[in-house]
Each structure stands twice: as C-alpha cells, then as structure tokens.
Design an enzyme around this catalytic site. Structure first.
Site, PDB file in Angstrom:
ATOM      1  N   SER A  21       0.820  -1.205   0.000  1.00 34.49           N
ATOM      2  CA  SER A  21       0.000   0.000   0.000  1.00 34.49           C
ATOM      3  C   SER A  21       0.860   1.263   0.000  1.00 34.49           C
ATOM      4  O   SER A  21       1.874   1.344   0.695  1.00 34.49           O
ATOM      5  CB  SER A  21      -0.889  -0.015   1.237  1.00 34.49           C
ATOM      6  OG  SER A  21      -1.668   1.159   1.274  1.00 34.49           O
ATOM      7  N   LYS A  45      -3.683   2.208  -2.161  1.00 31.37           N
ATOM      8  CA  LYS A  45      -3.313   3.304  -1.261  1.00 31.37           C
ATOM      9  C   LYS A  45      -4.273   3.396  -0.077  1.00 31.37           C
ATOM     10  O   LYS A  45      -5.496   3.323  -0.260  1.00 31.37           O
ATOM     11  CB  LYS A  45      -3.311   4.623  -2.047  1.00 31.37           C
ATOM     12  CG  LYS A  45      -3.015   5.857  -1.192  1.00 31.37           C
ATOM     13  CD  LYS A  45      -1.595   5.889  -0.659  1.00 31.37           C
ATOM     14  CE  LYS A  45      -1.419   6.899   0.465  1.00 31.37           C
ATOM     15  NZ  LYS A  45      -0.074   6.849   1.073  1.00 31.37           N
ATOM     16  N   ASN A  69       9.475   8.717   3.994  1.00 27.00           N
ATOM     17  CA  ASN A  69       8.340   9.471   3.464  1.00 27.00           C
ATOM     18  C   ASN A  69       7.497   9.964   4.618  1.00 27.00           C
ATOM     19  O   ASN A  69       7.403   9.334   5.666  1.00 27.00           O
ATOM     20  CB  ASN A  69       7.505   8.626   2.494  1.00 27.00           C
ATOM     21  CG  ASN A  69       6.387   7.874   3.181  1.00 27.00           C
ATOM     22  OD1 ASN A  69       5.310   8.413   3.416  1.00 27.00           O
ATOM     23  ND2 ASN A  69       6.647   6.621   3.536  1.00 27.00           N
ATOM     24  N   GLY A  72       1.650  11.107   4.629  1.00 27.91           N
ATOM     25  CA  GLY A  72       0.510  11.356   5.517  1.00 27.91           C
ATOM     26  C   GLY A  72      -0.823  11.010   4.887  1.00 27.91           C
ATOM     27  O   GLY A  72      -1.799  11.743   5.018  1.00 27.91           O
ATOM     28  N   ASN A 100      -6.553  -1.349   1.479  1.00 25.94           N
ATOM     29  CA  ASN A 100      -5.872  -0.818   2.664  1.00 25.94           C
ATOM     30  C   ASN A 100      -6.703   0.337   3.214  1.00 25.94           C
ATOM     31  O   ASN A 100      -6.999   1.295   2.510  1.00 25.94           O
ATOM     32  CB  ASN A 100      -4.461  -0.362   2.293  1.00 25.94           C
ATOM     33  CG  ASN A 100      -3.629   0.050   3.494  1.00 25.94           C
ATOM     34  OD1 ASN A 100      -3.755   1.172   3.994  1.00 25.94           O
ATOM     35  ND2 ASN A 100      -2.782  -0.835   3.978  1.00 25.94           N
ATOM     36  N   ASN A 128      -4.932  -0.535   8.292  1.00 22.02           N
ATOM     37  CA  ASN A 128      -3.656   0.131   8.561  1.00 22.02           C
ATOM     38  C   ASN A 128      -3.739   0.853   9.905  1.00 22.02           C
ATOM     39  O   ASN A 128      -4.205   1.978   9.981  1.00 22.02           O
ATOM     40  CB  ASN A 128      -3.343   1.105   7.414  1.00 22.02           C
ATOM     41  CG  ASN A 128      -2.099   1.947   7.679  1.00 22.02           C
ATOM     42  OD1 ASN A 128      -1.349   1.677   8.633  1.00 22.02           O
ATOM     43  ND2 ASN A 128      -1.885   2.952   6.866  1.00 22.02           N
ATOM     44  N   CYS A 131       0.217   3.789  10.405  1.00 19.26           N
ATOM     45  CA  CYS A 131       0.822   4.890   9.667  1.00 19.26           C
ATOM     46  C   CYS A 131       1.509   5.851  10.637  1.00 19.26           C
ATOM     47  O   CYS A 131       0.864   6.412  11.520  1.00 19.26           O
ATOM     48  CB  CYS A 131      -0.207   5.659   8.844  1.00 19.26           C
ATOM     49  SG  CYS A 131       0.552   7.024   7.945  1.00 19.26           S
ATOM     50  N   GLY A 218      12.546   0.459   2.567  1.00 19.57           N
ATOM     51  CA  GLY A 218      13.574   0.092   1.601  1.00 19.57           C
ATOM     52  C   GLY A 218      14.507  -0.970   2.171  1.00 19.57           C
ATOM     53  O   GLY A 218      14.328  -1.415   3.316  1.00 19.57           O
TER      54      GLY A 218
HETATM   55  C1  LIG Z   1       5.515   6.598  -0.091  1.00 19.96           C
HETATM   56  C2  LIG Z   1       4.938   5.527   0.811  1.00 19.96           C
HETATM   57  C3  LIG Z   1       3.574   5.562   1.134  1.00 19.96           C
HETATM   58  C4  LIG Z   1       3.020   4.591   1.970  1.00 19.96           C
HETATM   59  N1  LIG Z   1       1.675   4.624   2.225  1.00 19.96           N
HETATM   60  C5  LIG Z   1       1.104   3.621   2.959  1.00 19.96           C
HETATM   61  C6  LIG Z   1      -0.312   3.572   3.156  1.00 19.96           C
HETATM   62  O1  LIG Z   1      -1.074   4.408   2.641  1.00 19.96           O
HETATM   63  N2  LIG Z   1      -0.825   2.562   3.920  1.00 19.96           N
HETATM   64  C7  LIG Z   1      -0.024   1.602   4.472  1.00 19.96           C
HETATM   65  O2  LIG Z   1      -0.530   0.692   5.128  1.00 19.96           O
HETATM   66  N3  LIG Z   1       1.313   1.615   4.287  1.00 19.96           N
HETATM   67  C8  LIG Z   1       1.894   2.588   3.534  1.00 19.96           C
HETATM   68  N4  LIG Z   1       3.263   2.584   3.335  1.00 19.96           N
HETATM   69  C9  LIG Z   1       4.087   1.524   3.944  1.00 19.96           C
HETATM   70  C10 LIG Z   1       4.361   0.386   2.965  1.00 19.96           C
HETATM   71  O3  LIG Z   1       3.158  -0.229   2.549  1.00 19.96           O
HETATM   72  C11 LIG Z   1       5.283  -0.673   3.607  1.00 19.96           C
HETATM   73  O4  LIG Z   1       4.658  -1.193   4.751  1.00 19.96           O
HETATM   74  C12 LIG Z   1       6.628  -0.114   4.019  1.00 19.96           C
HETATM   75  O5  LIG Z   1       7.063   0.859   3.099  1.00 19.96           O
HETATM   76  C13 LIG Z   1       7.709  -1.174   4.173  1.00 19.96           C
HETATM   77  O6  LIG Z   1       7.953  -1.854   2.974  1.00 19.96           O
HETATM   78  P1  LIG Z   1       9.139  -1.459   1.948  1.00 19.96           P
HETATM   79  O7  LIG Z   1      10.406  -1.385   2.726  1.00 19.96           O
HETATM   80  O8  LIG Z   1       9.118  -2.549   0.925  1.00 19.96           O
HETATM   81  O9  LIG Z   1       8.781  -0.130   1.377  1.00 19.96           O
HETATM   82  C14 LIG Z   1       3.843   3.559   2.499  1.00 19.96           C
HETATM   83  C15 LIG Z   1       5.210   3.532   2.177  1.00 19.96           C
HETATM   84  C16 LIG Z   1       5.763   4.485   1.336  1.00 19.96           C
HETATM   85  C17 LIG Z   1       7.222   4.404   1.006  1.00 19.96           C
END
Ligand SMILES: Cc1cc2nc3c(=O)[nH]c(=O)nc-3n(C[C@H](O)[C@H](O)[C@H](O)COP(=O)(O)O)c2cc1C
Ligand SMILES: Cc1cc2nc3c(=O)[nH]c(=O)nc-3n(C[C@H](O)[C@H](O)[C@H](O)COP(=O)(O)OP(=O)(O)OC[C@H]3O[C@@H](n4cnc5c(N)ncnc54)[C@H](O)[C@@H]3O)c2cc1C
Ligand code: FES
Lengths: 307, 247
Positions: A21, A45, A69, A72, A100, A128, A131, A218
């Site tokens: 998401s 999202k 990031n 929000g 989500n 979620n 956040c 990341g």
């Molecule tokens: C730009 C961005 C926006 C995100 N928005 C959401 C979100 O709306 N809802 C959510 O549950 N997680 C959100 N996340 C978290 C990701 O879904 C994920 O849990 C987290 O980034 C860890 O995984 P990764 O290291 O592969 O990015 C967001 C992450 C990023 C980088």
C-alpha cells in the site's frame, strides 16, 4: 516446474508477490509499464473516509539503502475510491485485490471497512493501524494492545472478508500487538509498516522533511522486518503478509522462510517500476536453484532452531 | 515510459559546477514523442532514490542533460566517466504545451534554462520565432547562451551586471500582449514568482521542481495544491499554467 501458488486466508494467489500500500497507487501508473495481472495481488493506497492532502512538502528524503516518506495518507477519500478508482481498476485488473483502510477513530475504521468490504472486487481488507505520519490516527491504534484489540474486533464485526491488521515496528513489542489482533478476530497480520526516522540538511541545518520525522522503508529495514515476521510467526496461528525492504526474489523466499505466507513489496516499486514484474519472473529460476518445487512450503520453514 | 540503460559520453563542466552530459542509447527510448519540459529519472550508483533531470536536447540515440552539482547525487554524476552505464527512466511529466498562435518568450534562470533549449528548438521547428531571456547571477556562471543565440533572439541578464542586462529576467521582459504572446518559464522559485507577478495572463506556463519519490505518479510525495485540485508535480506537472497556480 515450480509451483508459485499460495493460499492467503482462503484467497488463492498465483504467486506470493504483492505491491504494498502507498507504493502502487490504485494500479494505473504501473499498468503503463506492464500488465499488472501477473501480480499475486496488490494492496491499494490507504483510504480514509474524507479526501486528504496529507503533510506539507518536502515529504520524501533519500537515505542509504532506502527512503523516508511523510506523505501522511494523501488519498481521494472513500467515496471517490468506490465510484472512480475501483470501477476503472476493474476494466484491466482481474487478480485479487487488497483494500488498505486508514482511519482516525474506531467509528471511521468501522465505516471504511464495512463500505470497502461490501465491494465485490475486494478480496481482503488490510487495516492500517500503523501509519507513522498522521496525528491521532493509525499509529496510536498500532502501539497499544487494548486499542488494537478494540478496533480489530469492531471492524471484524462488519467485515465478511478476510481482515488483515497491518502493524507498526514502532510498537514496544510487535508480537503482543499481533496476539491482541488475533484474539480480536483478525484473519491475518501484515507487517511491517515504516520505521520512524529523520534526515537533517547539513547546509541549512534543519530537518529535510517538513514534518521533521517520517517513515523509513527500503532494503535497509529488511533484516528488522524479517526478524519481526519470524517472531510474529512463532506467536500467532493466523497467516502473515511479510514486508519491509523486499527487493528481489531471494528476499521473497527469505521472508517466507521467516513465516510469511505472502510477501509485499513497497519502496522497490518506486525506484524501479518493474520491480515486482522482475521479482515474479526471477522466482522460478531462484526456486529451482534452491531445490524448491512448491514455494508455499517455504512458509515458516526456517523455524525450529533454538538460539 | 521505459527504463533503459544508457552509456555516458561526454560529461564536461561548461560553467563552474554545471555539466553537460551526453547519454547514448540504442533506439526506442528517444523518439519524436518526447515533449519539451519532460524529464528523466536517473538511477545513480550508491543512491536509493533516482534524481530527476530535464531533457535539454536529444537526437537519434543521444540524450543531452545539463545539470548542476549541488549535492551528493549530482556530484557523483559529475564524476562519471565516458563509458559508464546509468539506468534512465523516461519520458516523465507532462511537458510544455506549444501554443502555435502565440509569439513565444522563453524565460529561464540558472539550471532552469536547460529544458527551454529543447523547447526553443521545437518552437522553431513549428515555424515560430521565440525570444529567450536567460538569467544568471554573474558573468562567470553563464552557460548555454551561445547555443540559444544560434537559434533565436537571446537576451542575457546578470544580477551584478557583469554580462548582458543588469538585473533579473523580469527586468528584461518586454511589455507583452496576452492575445498575441505567451511565456514559457523554468527556474528557481523566486524567479518563477517574479514572472508570475510580471506576466498576469493565463496562458503562461511554469515548470516546477519538487523532491520526488518515484517520478511517475505513484507515491504522492510530490503533490501540490493547485486551483484545480491536488497535482503531482512529476505526473500532472512539472508544467502548470498560470491560472492553476495558487500564489
Ligand atoms: C511513499 C509511501 C507511502 C506509503 N503509504 C502507505 C499507506 O497508505 N498505507 C499503508 O498501510 N502503508 C503505507 N506505506 C508503507 C508500505 O506499505 C510498507 O509497509 C513499508 O514501506 C515497508 O515496505 P518497503 O520497505 O518494501 O517499502 C507507504 C510507504 C511508502 C514508502
Ligand atoms: C522535474 C525536475 C527537473 C529538473 N531538472 C534539472 C536540470 O535539468 N538540471 C539541474 O541541474 N537540476 C534539475 N533538477 C534538480 C535536480 O533534480 C536536483 O538538483 C538533484 O536531484 C539534486 O540531487 P543531489 O543528490 O545532488 O542533491 P541532494 O540535496 O543531496 O539530494 C537529496 C535528495 O533531494 C532531492 N533534491 C534535492 N534538490 C532537489 C531539487 N531542486 N529538485 C528536486 N529534488 C531535489 C534529490 O533528488 C535527492 O532525492 C530538476 C528537478 C526536477 C524536479
Ligand atoms: S514523485 Fe511519486 S508521485 Fe510524484
């Protein structure tokens, strides 16, 4: 032939790879790069009741092995998602869909869950409660067992579909929250959301992000996420969607060995729009190399060792 | 959009800290569909997020970028040698809309000037006669002036008056008639704001910069509020019309 299929709380996926998401929008930008029907599923999202702009800019910062990031939860709001995003998605995406859901109160989470779960297109709801970038919402529910239990129970009561609760690594003990969610009726656990972090601009001597802190994701968080998936797998009986820094087919298998039934990929999609496609294409060869014929058998296969 | 490996060709300093880099690629990535004002996103070794840089020019198989080394990523870029490989995601963003019946004035400041070069060439190709106003701080920082001068009427301004007209780009702007003229601009925010105040008509197009996560519209990191709602600078921009801007 390697069998990549997995079953996630009763939902069959052609492979365990799921864009996370917030890193895949509602799919349309990625559909310009490849046919997203090759995915196992995807999580759209985080959607709140009202449209949100999110936090002031800048709200992204580069980091060694990842990014911060502080978006929000910018999203078009539940109404638009139901009337515009989902109908458009339906025209070109036919694999399982994960909704989500964000919120700022138990009432809002329940309302969002009920509305989105009623959509035929939605197969799994992902709550979620993690956040780190919104005040009073998300995170507050994900760092207290009592609050996590309350919101999970209330949402499950209106959710006939599998309900996954998405947890934050910023809780004192993530397995306690996972157990609370399981006890409250969750059908699965997603973890991890981003880790709180910050960067400072050396020349200007001020935080890079307008919000000061933001969520770190990341490759840098992969070992932390892996450890948390491993511990949570040992603590609950419900399935886990593991995520945090996954960028390669090998990372997917490692996450599964730690206990994930399916694996989400977040930030990697942002720096390489083809990330999930490449991971899925690489999986058969990597499985073959590792002597894996049925990928689903890897879930939790690294357990049973004592320290 | 494609993500293709390109090979670094010339990568020379053309003004203090400003480099012109040529990138070589075979075929598909560079086509007539590239619009002026669009940008590319560069994957630089050792950095997680990509770095957005405007398309300055291209010809068959060669992409030209002009960038300033301002931080770690662009410094690393400036040290890349001929033959090194780089992944390039392109084309990104909306780009400028060419208005065929309006006399074009291009207004650029510092590293906002590069995208106007390809724009200038496209306007000329469409049969128009643009005027370019290029602003710098001081004479030693001037770049691309002779390239523009070879194409069109070019006015140079420097803040300290060491070359061209003394002052800001807006000091060199002629009085324009909104029915017959328009402005295409790119540069630092202070300059864009000055142009916004000087040229009060809706067709003027401004190119913006924001910090980006993805560069192709997926992460919402670059969103801005506009008159017509939230816009992602990377996907719905970087070019916005004056009437959309909330200043
Ligand atoms: C730009 C961005 C926006 C995100 N928005 C959401 C979100 O709306 N809802 C959510 O549950 N997680 C959100 N996340 C978290 C990701 O879904 C994920 O849990 C987290 O980034 C860890 O995984 P990764 O290291 O592969 O990015 C967001 C992450 C990023 C980088
Ligand atoms: C659409 C667009 C087109 C651009 N075109 C050009 C160009 O043609 N020539 C040129 O010299 N510069 C251009 N820039 C600015 C260029 O992207 C930044 O100077 C560069 O990203 C700085 O990276 P760094 O690692 O050297 O700096 P650092 O400050 O170390 O970068 C840290 C992070 O902040 C981001 N960042 C820093 N400054 C900017 C900025 N001004 N805009 C966007 N992100 C920034 C970086 O991308 C990186 O993620 C453009 C920016 C955008 C958004
Ligand atoms: S940078 Fe990701 S949406 Fe613009």
């Amino acid at each position: 032939m390697v069998d990549l299929c997995v079953s996630l709380a009763g939902v069959g996926l052609q492979n365990p790879v799921i864009p996370a998401s917030g890193c895949f929008g509602f799919g349309r930008e990625f559909a310009e790069f490849y046919d997203i029907n090759l995915l196992g599923a995807f999580s759209f999202k985080g959607t709140t009741e009202e449209p949100r702009f999110g936090n002031p800019l800048p709200r992204v910062a580069d980091c060694p092995s990842g990014m911060l990031n502080s978006v929000g939860l910018q999203n078009p709001g539940m109404e638009k998602v139901l009337t515009e995003e989902l109908p458009f998605l339906k025209t070109y995406y036919h694999q399982p869909l994960i909704a989500n859901v964000g919120g700022f109160s138990v009432r809002e989470y329940v309302s969002n869950t009920a509305r989105i779960a009623a959509e035929e297109q939605v197969d799994i709801v992902e709550l979620n409660i993690s956040c780190p970038n919104v005040q009073g919402g998300g995170h507050a529910f994900g760092t207290s067992c009592a609050a996590a239990e309350e919101v999970t129970k209330a949402c499950k009561a209106v959710c006939p579909k599998p309900l996954f609760v998405k947890l934050t690594p910023n809780a004192a003990n993530i397995t306690d929250i996972a157990k609370a969610a399981e006890a409250a009726g969750a059908d699965g656990i997603s973890l991890i959301n981003t880790l709180l972090g910050m960067r400072i601009d050396l020349k200007r001597r001020r935080p890079v992000l307008a919000n000061i802190a933001g969520g770190y994701s990341g490759p840098g968080i992969f070992p932390v996420a892996l450890r948390m998936v491993y511990e949570t797998y040992a603590a609950v009986r419900i399935p886990i969607m593991g995520m945090g820094g996954v960028s390669t087919a090998r990372d997917v298998i490692e996450m599964m060995l730690a206990g994930a039934t399916a694996v989400q990929v977040g930030a990697a999609n942002l720096v390489d729009p083809y990330a999930c496609k490449y991971i899925i294409e690489d999986l058969p060869a990597v499985c073959a190399e590792l002597g894996i014929t049925r990928l689903s058998e890897m879930t939790g296969a690294a357990h049973g060792w004592s320290a | 959009m494609v993500d293709v490996p390109m090979l670094v060709g010339a990568n020379a300093e053309i003004a203090p800290g400003v480099y012109r880099m040529q990138l070589y690629t075979d075929g598909v990535a560079l086509t007539e569909e590239l619009r002026p004002g669009q940008f590319v996103n560069l994957k630089i070794d050792g950095f997680y997020l990509r770095r957005p840089i405007s398309i300055c020019d291209w010809s068959h198989g060669v992409l030209t970028l002009v960038y300033k080394a301002v931080g770690e990523g662009t410094r690393h870029l400036s040290a890349m040698e001929e033959g090194a490989a780089l992944r390039v995601l392109l084309p990104l963003g909306n780009g400028y809309t060419l208005l065929p019946d309006k006399q074009p004035v291009l207004v650029g400041g510092g590293v906002g000037i590069p995208p106007l070069y390809y724009l200038c060439k496209e306007l000329i190709r469409a049969g128009q006669k643009p005027t370019a106003i290029l602003g710098f701080n001081t004479a030693s920082e001037v770049f691309l002036q002779s390239a523009f001068a070879a194409l069109c009427d070019t006015i140079l301004t420097t803040v300290d008056g060491s070359a061209g007209v003394k002052g800001f780009v807006t000091d060199a702007l002629p009085k324009l008639n909104p029915d017959t003229s328009t402005v295409y601009t790119c540069g630092p925010e202070a300059m864009l704001r000055a142009v916004f105040r000087s040229v009060e008509f809706s067709s003027v197009q401004f190119s913006f910069e924001e910090r980006m996560g993805c560069g192709f519209g997926a992460c919402m990191c670059c969103s801005c509020k506009t008159v017509t709602g939230y816009k992602r600078i990377c996907k719905d921009g970087p070019v916005l019309r004056r009437e959309e801007i909330l200043w």
